[in-house]
Design a protein around this motif. Structure first.
Motif, PDB file in Angstrom:
ATOM      1  N   UNK A  49       0.950  -1.161  -0.276  1.00 51.45           N
ATOM      2  CA  UNK A  49      -0.205  -0.040   0.188  1.00 51.45           C
ATOM      3  C   UNK A  49       0.553   1.517  -0.302  1.00 51.45           C
ATOM      4  N   UNK A  50       0.123   2.178  -0.803  1.00 53.11           N
ATOM      5  CA  UNK A  50       1.570   3.368  -1.005  1.00 53.11           C
ATOM      6  C   UNK A  50       0.764   4.320   0.513  1.00 53.11           C
ATOM      7  N   UNK A  51       1.436   5.719  -0.219  1.00 58.53           N
ATOM      8  CA  UNK A  51       1.581   6.635   0.762  1.00 58.53           C
ATOM      9  C   UNK A  51      -0.464   7.375   0.201  1.00 58.53           C
ATOM     10  N   UNK A  52      -1.107   8.161   1.368  1.00 52.61           N
ATOM     11  CA  UNK A  52      -2.096   8.356   0.662  1.00 52.61           C
ATOM     12  C   UNK A  52      -2.158   9.745   1.380  1.00 52.61           C
ATOM     13  N   UNK A  53      -2.404  10.458   0.169  1.00 49.37           N
ATOM     14  CA  UNK A  53      -1.896  12.193   0.678  1.00 49.37           C
ATOM     15  C   UNK A  53      -3.636  12.529   1.580  1.00 49.37           C
ATOM     16  N   UNK A  54      -3.411  12.947   3.143  1.00 52.87           N
ATOM     17  CA  UNK A  54      -4.044  13.960   3.665  1.00 52.87           C
ATOM     18  C   UNK A  54      -4.839  14.991   2.964  1.00 52.87           C
ATOM     19  N   UNK A  55      -5.705  14.742   3.399  1.00 53.59           N
ATOM     20  CA  UNK A  55      -6.492  16.555   2.466  1.00 53.59           C
ATOM     21  C   UNK A  55      -5.860  17.467   3.269  1.00 53.59           C
ATOM     22  N   UNK A  56      -5.635  19.017   3.017  1.00 53.21           N
ATOM     23  CA  UNK A  56      -5.080  20.161   3.609  1.00 53.21           C
ATOM     24  C   UNK A  56      -7.036  20.202   3.746  1.00 53.21           C
ATOM     25  N   UNK A  57      -6.542  21.369   5.014  1.00 54.72           N
ATOM     26  CA  UNK A  57      -7.936  21.848   5.070  1.00 54.72           C
ATOM     27  C   UNK A  57      -8.151  23.301   4.622  1.00 54.72           C
ATOM     28  N   UNK A  58      -9.301  23.529   4.381  1.00 59.42           N
ATOM     29  CA  UNK A  58      -9.199  24.995   3.968  1.00 59.42           C
ATOM     30  C   UNK A  58      -8.906  25.906   4.673  1.00 59.42           C
ATOM     31  N   UNK A  59      -8.245  27.024   4.270  1.00 58.25           N
ATOM     32  CA  UNK A  59      -8.104  27.645   5.631  1.00 58.25           C
ATOM     33  C   UNK A  59      -9.449  28.892   5.972  1.00 58.25           C
TER      34      UNK A  59
ATOM     35  N   UNK B 129     -11.740  27.112   7.001  1.00 59.10           N
ATOM     36  CA  UNK B 129     -12.965  26.106   7.385  1.00 59.10           C
ATOM     37  C   UNK B 129     -12.644  27.224   8.666  1.00 59.10           C
ATOM     38  N   UNK B 130     -11.538  27.690   9.229  1.00 64.57           N
ATOM     39  CA  UNK B 130     -11.828  28.206  10.921  1.00 64.57           C
ATOM     40  C   UNK B 130     -12.287  29.997  10.799  1.00 64.57           C
TER      41      UNK B 130
END
Lengths: 117, 403
Positions: A1-11, A13-14
């Motif tokens: 299993x390769x590397x899974x990219x974790x989604x970036x949280x849009x700015x 969102x805060x």
């Protein structure tokens, strides 16, 4: 299993100004119940009914949580402090005798001074 | 004993907020999600049939927060059927009640595409996914979380659970009361604190730690026997900057929750010895009013009854039916890839499993907890291989990495 990219949280969102949810309202109520049991010096001085936003809720929750931890830490420190050394019975009796002697002496001096016999 | 169970020293539970199984994992094929959208249609208030669709958004879609208090969930499950036959037909009607907007009410059936949630769906397909894990009560957060901590909600079906009743001790009490066993409840930070019912926080603050501490404990190999991890429940400032809520409670950003799940996974996997000796359960406290198609099963009644007044439905509740289905995934390098578990679980399974694994026989425990299934087999020579999920003879080396 390769590397899974974790989604970036849009700015955007805060939003600490988001109105508090029903869940946070309940958490505030529970914290307020806990705060009522704290000694005054550990309380937050924030009126919980006036809290409207997530940022405000977080500040109140932080203060109460830290207050609870501090109150327990202080109580534990007091328990851990070594108790003052108590004087032994013979020592106490000796002190009492000395005090009685001093009082007798003082009385005698007063009598002398007043010229009474 | 199987080597995976023999190696197991730590159980970690991460409990997220308010998303149903179909909403999060419904698009993953072959695991019991939305395999037949037409069959799961709900009628809207005009009588039109609406199908679930893969149109869920990360934020700003589920406004207002879908109602998930007891009467609303009752409508969602029974669809208003006068004969009270559970049919999962009341979700659109229930959401319509909040805004009287027919088009908006359809969005309660929306679910995520598999590619939207790379962390959760990868874990679901790489390890063990439970497709019949239900909330403990068809109701809101606090009473459901109480089942994870105490194995009961002490008769409450609402959020006003302020005090607990003896004799049922929390799982943390049970473990720290039996040295050398250890237990910790890690909240994200003091500004997020805990959704435990403040009982433990008031009386045993020493069982709490922050998420920073959790990461350090993972790194240094000092994780307790049992850890319960809470996400961040609010957007707030901290010493290190802006903290975005990552609990996935509507209307918080779902991707922030994805990142948090990856962070917990990475913290454990980053320490090779810990990775080999830890099982991580990722589970959601309740469905948050969002659609799921599986009818919650009946269960052993608890010893408490909520009155008709307490439930708000005109009917008492004996805690004899589970809540709506939620996502639940067990992660360990000893679990075969693609494991699907179809036995019934609920949050009472958490203290049941942790107690049986670390302490063995223990009483008193609530009727709900004593009848709950366990997701890790108890220690001992007679392990049923059909029930043991940590069943590999050799630890996997092909587990995913997140970055």
């Amino acid at each position: 299993m390769g590397v899974i990219r974790v989604p970036k949280v849009p700015h955007d969102a805060y939003n600490p100004n988001r109105p508090v949810s029903a869940l946070l309202k309940i958490q505030i109520e529970h914290m307020h119940e806990a705060e009522k049991r704290l000694p005054t010096r550990y309380r937050s001085e924030i009126y919980p009914n006036a809290i409207k936003t997530e940022g405000e809720a977080a500040e109140y929750i932080r203060l109460v949580t830290e207050g609870i931890h501090e109150a327990h830490a202080d109580a534990a420190a007091r328990r851990a402090k070594p108790a003052k050394k108590r004087k032994g019975v013979i020592e106490i009796a000796a002190v009492t005798d000395e005090r009685a002697e001093r009082q007798t002496g003082r009385k005698a001096r007063k009598i002398k001074k007043g010229g009474k016999n | 004993m199987p080597p995976g169970l023999d190696a197991l020293k730590h159980i970690v539970v991460l409990m997220m907020e308010n998303r149903s199984f179909d909403h999060m994992l419904g698009s993953v094929p072959g695991i019991g999600g939305i395999d037949d959208a037409e069959a799961y249609s709900n009628a809207d208030t005009t009588g039109a049939l609406v199908q679930p669709q893969a149109l869920a958004e990360f934020q700003s879609q589920l406004q207002p927060d879908p109602d998930h208090h007891f009467p609303a969930v009752d409508l969602q499950i029974f669809g208003g059927d006068p004969n009270r036959r559970a049919n999962m037909q009341g979700f659109v009607k229930s959401y319509y009640n909040q805004q009287q907007n027919v088009a908006h009410s359809h969005e309660i059936l929306y679910y995520f595409k598999q590619s939207d949630l790379p962390v959760l769906t990868t874990l679901a397909t790489e390890f063990a996914v439970f497709n019949r894990w239900f909330a403990s009560i068809p109701g809101p957060t606090i009473c459901n979380r109480a089942f994870a901590h105490y194995g009961t909600s002490f008769g409450r079906v609402d959020m006003n659970l302020l005090y607990i009743n003896e004799p049922f001790k929390s799982i943390y009490d049970r473990l720290v009361g039996a040295p050398p066993h250890t237990s910790k409840l890690y909240y994200y930070d003091t500004a997020s604190s805990t959704m435990e019912i403040t009982n433990l926080l008031q009386h045993q603050p020493e069982v709490f730690g922050t998420f920073d501490q959790f990461q350090k404990d993972c790194e240094t190999g000092n994780l307790p026997d049992y850890s319960f991890v809470e996400p961040n429940y609010s957007d707030h400032d901290s010493d290190t900057g802006e903290e975005v809520a990552n609990d996935q409670h509507p209307d918080h950003n779902v991707q922030a929750g994805e990142a948090f799940i990856a962070l917990v996974y990475n913290a454990i996997k980053g320490n090779a010895a810990l990775w080999a000796s830890t099982a991580l359960l990722i589970v959601y406290d309740e469905h948050g009013g969002i659609f799921d198609h599986v009818i919650p099963p009946l269960c052993t009644p608890d010893q408490f009854t909520a009155t008709a007044n307490d439930t708000g439905t005109g009917q008492p509740f004996a805690f004899d039916r589970l809540g709506v289905r939620v996502p639940a995934i067990l992660v360990s390098p000893w679990i075969p890839k693609g494991t699907i578990v179809s036995r019934v679980f609920d949050h009472a399974s958490i203290p049941a499993t942790v107690t049986k694994f670390f302490l063995g026989d223990y009483s008193p425990r609530s009727p709900r907890e004593t009848s709950a299934d366990v997701f890790i087999e108890p220690q001992g020579p007679a392990v049923d291989p059909a029930r043991n999920l940590l069943s590999l003879d050799v630890m996997r080396t092909d587990c995913p990495d997140f970055e």
